[in-house]
Design a protein around this motif. Sequence first.
Motif, PDB file in Angstrom:
ATOM      1  N   THR A 261      14.208  -1.965   1.606  1.00 31.60           N
ATOM      2  CA  THR A 261      13.119  -2.381   2.491  1.00 31.60           C
ATOM      3  C   THR A 261      13.575  -3.547   3.353  1.00 31.60           C
ATOM      4  O   THR A 261      14.201  -4.485   2.856  1.00 31.60           O
ATOM      5  CB  THR A 261      11.880  -2.798   1.677  1.00 31.60           C
ATOM      6  OG1 THR A 261      11.500  -1.736   0.801  1.00 31.60           O
ATOM      7  CG2 THR A 261      10.721  -3.139   2.601  1.00 31.60           C
ATOM      8  N   GLU A 262      13.258  -3.462   4.645  1.00 26.50           N
ATOM      9  CA  GLU A 262      13.501  -4.569   5.564  1.00 26.50           C
ATOM     10  C   GLU A 262      12.163  -5.103   6.052  1.00 26.50           C
ATOM     11  O   GLU A 262      11.346  -4.355   6.596  1.00 26.50           O
ATOM     12  CB  GLU A 262      14.330  -4.129   6.770  1.00 26.50           C
ATOM     13  CG  GLU A 262      14.534  -5.255   7.785  1.00 26.50           C
ATOM     14  CD  GLU A 262      14.894  -4.785   9.175  1.00 26.50           C
ATOM     15  OE1 GLU A 262      15.362  -5.600   9.991  1.00 26.50           O
ATOM     16  OE2 GLU A 262      14.686  -3.584   9.463  1.00 26.50           O
ATOM     17  N   LEU A 263      11.931  -6.392   5.854  1.00 26.45           N
ATOM     18  CA  LEU A 263      10.763  -7.065   6.409  1.00 26.45           C
ATOM     19  C   LEU A 263      11.257  -7.978   7.520  1.00 26.45           C
ATOM     20  O   LEU A 263      12.002  -8.922   7.272  1.00 26.45           O
ATOM     21  CB  LEU A 263      10.037  -7.877   5.334  1.00 26.45           C
ATOM     22  CG  LEU A 263       8.859  -8.726   5.825  1.00 26.45           C
ATOM     23  CD1 LEU A 263       7.762  -7.861   6.418  1.00 26.45           C
ATOM     24  CD2 LEU A 263       8.308  -9.590   4.690  1.00 26.45           C
ATOM     25  N   LYS A 264      10.864  -7.690   8.758  1.00 28.66           N
ATOM     26  CA  LYS A 264      11.357  -8.428   9.911  1.00 28.66           C
ATOM     27  C   LYS A 264      10.190  -9.057  10.658  1.00 28.66           C
ATOM     28  O   LYS A 264       9.209  -8.381  10.988  1.00 28.66           O
ATOM     29  CB  LYS A 264      12.131  -7.501  10.848  1.00 28.66           C
ATOM     30  CG  LYS A 264      12.740  -8.203  12.058  1.00 28.66           C
ATOM     31  CD  LYS A 264      13.614  -7.246  12.853  1.00 28.66           C
ATOM     32  CE  LYS A 264      14.312  -7.949  14.013  1.00 28.66           C
ATOM     33  NZ  LYS A 264      15.207  -7.023  14.763  1.00 28.66           N
ATOM     34  N   HIS A 285       4.005  -8.948  15.598  1.00 26.16           N
ATOM     35  CA  HIS A 285       4.947 -10.023  15.276  1.00 26.16           C
ATOM     36  C   HIS A 285       6.016  -9.592  14.281  1.00 26.16           C
ATOM     37  O   HIS A 285       6.724 -10.438  13.737  1.00 26.16           O
ATOM     38  CB  HIS A 285       4.195 -11.233  14.718  1.00 26.16           C
ATOM     39  CG  HIS A 285       3.355 -11.936  15.748  1.00 26.16           C
ATOM     40  ND1 HIS A 285       3.885 -12.819  16.681  1.00 26.16           N
ATOM     41  CD2 HIS A 285       2.024 -11.868  16.005  1.00 26.16           C
ATOM     42  CE1 HIS A 285       2.917 -13.274  17.450  1.00 26.16           C
ATOM     43  NE2 HIS A 285       1.773 -12.719  17.075  1.00 26.16           N
ATOM     44  N   GLY A 286       6.143  -8.292  14.040  1.00 24.66           N
ATOM     45  CA  GLY A 286       7.171  -7.859  13.114  1.00 24.66           C
ATOM     46  C   GLY A 286       7.007  -6.403  12.728  1.00 24.66           C
ATOM     47  O   GLY A 286       6.136  -5.693  13.231  1.00 24.66           O
ATOM     48  N   HIS A 287       7.903  -5.962  11.851  1.00 23.09           N
ATOM     49  CA  HIS A 287       7.798  -4.607  11.317  1.00 23.09           C
ATOM     50  C   HIS A 287       8.290  -4.586   9.878  1.00 23.09           C
ATOM     51  O   HIS A 287       8.953  -5.523   9.401  1.00 23.09           O
ATOM     52  CB  HIS A 287       8.563  -3.596  12.183  1.00 23.09           C
ATOM     53  CG  HIS A 287      10.056  -3.684  12.096  1.00 23.09           C
ATOM     54  ND1 HIS A 287      10.881  -3.656  13.200  1.00 23.09           N
ATOM     55  CD2 HIS A 287      10.912  -3.809  11.045  1.00 23.09           C
ATOM     56  CE1 HIS A 287      12.145  -3.758  12.828  1.00 23.09           C
ATOM     57  NE2 HIS A 287      12.189  -3.847  11.525  1.00 23.09           N
ATOM     58  N   ILE A 288       7.979  -3.499   9.198  1.00 22.21           N
ATOM     59  CA  ILE A 288       8.537  -3.236   7.878  1.00 22.21           C
ATOM     60  C   ILE A 288       9.177  -1.857   7.924  1.00 22.21           C
ATOM     61  O   ILE A 288       8.609  -0.919   8.498  1.00 22.21           O
ATOM     62  CB  ILE A 288       7.463  -3.342   6.771  1.00 22.21           C
ATOM     63  CG1 ILE A 288       8.109  -3.208   5.398  1.00 22.21           C
ATOM     64  CG2 ILE A 288       6.346  -2.333   6.973  1.00 22.21           C
ATOM     65  CD1 ILE A 288       7.176  -3.583   4.245  1.00 22.21           C
ATOM     66  N   GLN A 289      10.392  -1.765   7.384  1.00 18.80           N
ATOM     67  CA  GLN A 289      11.118  -0.500   7.408  1.00 18.80           C
ATOM     68  C   GLN A 289      11.567  -0.138   5.996  1.00 18.80           C
ATOM     69  O   GLN A 289      12.124  -0.972   5.281  1.00 18.80           O
ATOM     70  CB  GLN A 289      12.345  -0.584   8.328  1.00 18.80           C
ATOM     71  CG  GLN A 289      13.136   0.704   8.383  1.00 18.80           C
ATOM     72  CD  GLN A 289      14.257   0.673   9.398  1.00 18.80           C
ATOM     73  OE1 GLN A 289      14.559   1.672  10.048  1.00 18.80           O
ATOM     74  NE2 GLN A 289      14.896  -0.468   9.561  1.00 18.80           N
ATOM     75  N   PHE A 290      11.319   1.104   5.618  1.00 15.67           N
ATOM     76  CA  PHE A 290      11.733   1.620   4.320  1.00 15.67           C
ATOM     77  C   PHE A 290      12.904   2.586   4.537  1.00 15.67           C
ATOM     78  O   PHE A 290      12.830   3.470   5.397  1.00 15.67           O
ATOM     79  CB  PHE A 290      10.580   2.339   3.626  1.00 15.67           C
ATOM     80  CG  PHE A 290       9.365   1.473   3.410  1.00 15.67           C
ATOM     81  CD1 PHE A 290       9.312   0.566   2.362  1.00 15.67           C
ATOM     82  CD2 PHE A 290       8.283   1.555   4.279  1.00 15.67           C
ATOM     83  CE1 PHE A 290       8.203  -0.242   2.170  1.00 15.67           C
ATOM     84  CE2 PHE A 290       7.166   0.757   4.091  1.00 15.67           C
ATOM     85  CZ  PHE A 290       7.130  -0.145   3.034  1.00 15.67           C
ATOM     86  N   LEU A 303       7.235   0.876  10.218  1.00 12.64           N
ATOM     87  CA  LEU A 303       5.816   0.657  10.495  1.00 12.64           C
ATOM     88  C   LEU A 303       5.645  -0.661  11.234  1.00 12.64           C
ATOM     89  O   LEU A 303       6.234  -1.675  10.856  1.00 12.64           O
ATOM     90  CB  LEU A 303       5.015   0.614   9.194  1.00 12.64           C
ATOM     91  CG  LEU A 303       5.161   1.810   8.245  1.00 12.64           C
ATOM     92  CD1 LEU A 303       4.422   1.542   6.940  1.00 12.64           C
ATOM     93  CD2 LEU A 303       4.642   3.084   8.905  1.00 12.64           C
ATOM     94  N   ARG A 304       4.818  -0.637  12.287  1.00  8.82           N
ATOM     95  CA  ARG A 304       4.574  -1.835  13.094  1.00  8.82           C
ATOM     96  C   ARG A 304       3.099  -1.876  13.482  1.00  8.82           C
ATOM     97  O   ARG A 304       2.502  -0.834  13.776  1.00  8.82           O
ATOM     98  CB  ARG A 304       5.452  -1.797  14.345  1.00  8.82           C
ATOM     99  CG  ARG A 304       5.470  -3.086  15.140  1.00  8.82           C
ATOM    100  CD  ARG A 304       6.488  -3.020  16.277  1.00  8.82           C
ATOM    101  NE  ARG A 304       6.134  -2.031  17.281  1.00  8.82           N
ATOM    102  CZ  ARG A 304       6.951  -1.078  17.708  1.00  8.82           C
ATOM    103  NH1 ARG A 304       8.177  -0.982  17.224  1.00  8.82           N
ATOM    104  NH2 ARG A 304       6.555  -0.216  18.626  1.00  8.82           N
ATOM    105  N   SER A 305       2.494  -3.062  13.492  1.00  5.16           N
ATOM    106  CA  SER A 305       1.077  -3.171  13.836  1.00  5.16           C
ATOM    107  C   SER A 305       0.761  -4.572  14.331  1.00  5.16           C
ATOM    108  O   SER A 305       1.373  -5.548  13.896  1.00  5.16           O
ATOM    109  CB  SER A 305       0.205  -2.845  12.619  1.00  5.16           C
ATOM    110  OG  SER A 305      -1.164  -2.998  12.927  1.00  5.16           O
TER     111      SER A 305
END
Length: 359
Positions: A261-264, A285-290, A303-305
């Motif tokens: 998992t990347e939390l950016k 302000h960021g995204h999370i990638q699995f 995923l970005r929101s």
Amino acid sequence: MLKHFFLTLFITVALFAEDTYDIVYEQYKAHHYKEALQGFKNLVKEYNDYDAAYILGYMYEHGEGCKVDIKKANAYYKLASHGYYFQRKEDPSRDAKKEQKQLLSVVDDVEDDETLSTIKQYAQSLYNIKAYKANYFLPLSYRYGGNYETSTIGHDEAKSTEIEFQISIRYDFATNWLGLHEIYSFAYTQRSFWQAYGQSAYFRESNYNPEFFATFPLGYKHIKAFRLSLAHQSNGRGYALERSWNYVAGSLYFQTGLLFTELKLWHRFQDDIDYNPDLIDYMGHGHIQFIFPYKKHLAKLLLRSNFEGKNAVEFSYSYPFFGSNDLFFYVKTFNGYGESLIDYDNKIDKVGCGFSISR
């Protein structure tokens, strides 16, 4: 607030970084053999450090900080050679480097060592660059929802099907300036959208993303690395169609079993002339990638929101073509805002398939 967050992360990395190979090796060079022996054992146990395993083999062979034990020496030598072999085996440039040596062998002898070094640097220059993000080519990229309202100004109406491709490279130019085993890198990524099936076959949009970053390995149970980056992204069109932003970002990388998992998180700098002042309203302000690797399969979900209804979901899947190590079947879907800079405020739904040469 984000600036304080990044500063806290950076300080945490510096304060809690464990002993590295370099620190233990300094103990070894200073003849503090007992401390070095334990340090190298910890590196082998915690990180499978094959350099540490090799030196442990040497220490047991020669009785440095321990009694001579040929059986243990051979076991550590075997572990080191096994690790070195598989590191090289999985190196995508391995075959190229073999051919590179063959190419250098036909060069006439040069007596001056510095001149010979320059020749080798010239011959090897292409192989100093690595893939960064996925390098893909999608000859079929089909839009089934949304419209390219802005990017087609001055052109024919965009077709639903186009070609999409991405080029992404990275150069690691320095390491370990802070003694934390960090790697300093420069990267460049370009993503282009080509209306190749239309009458004029124009490039609807291209986005350019140079980036400088430092990556710090952490090695905790679930937190594996931290990355601090400084980047620019733009479409290079200028004036009313210009879309660009400059930002600093921090990323944490986690691992739970086979799931990475990347939390950016990012913070945008203010521009003197801003052609897209509401960009963050759509990009968040960021995204999370699995990232999920299983055998030869690799799946990614991003995923970005902005948490106010402006979302984006990107999924990709790759699998080797006929067992190849550097050519993959690649499929990608995108749903939401921010597919490209020019249409960051338009909701786009797309699916594409083709191939990639990196993952």
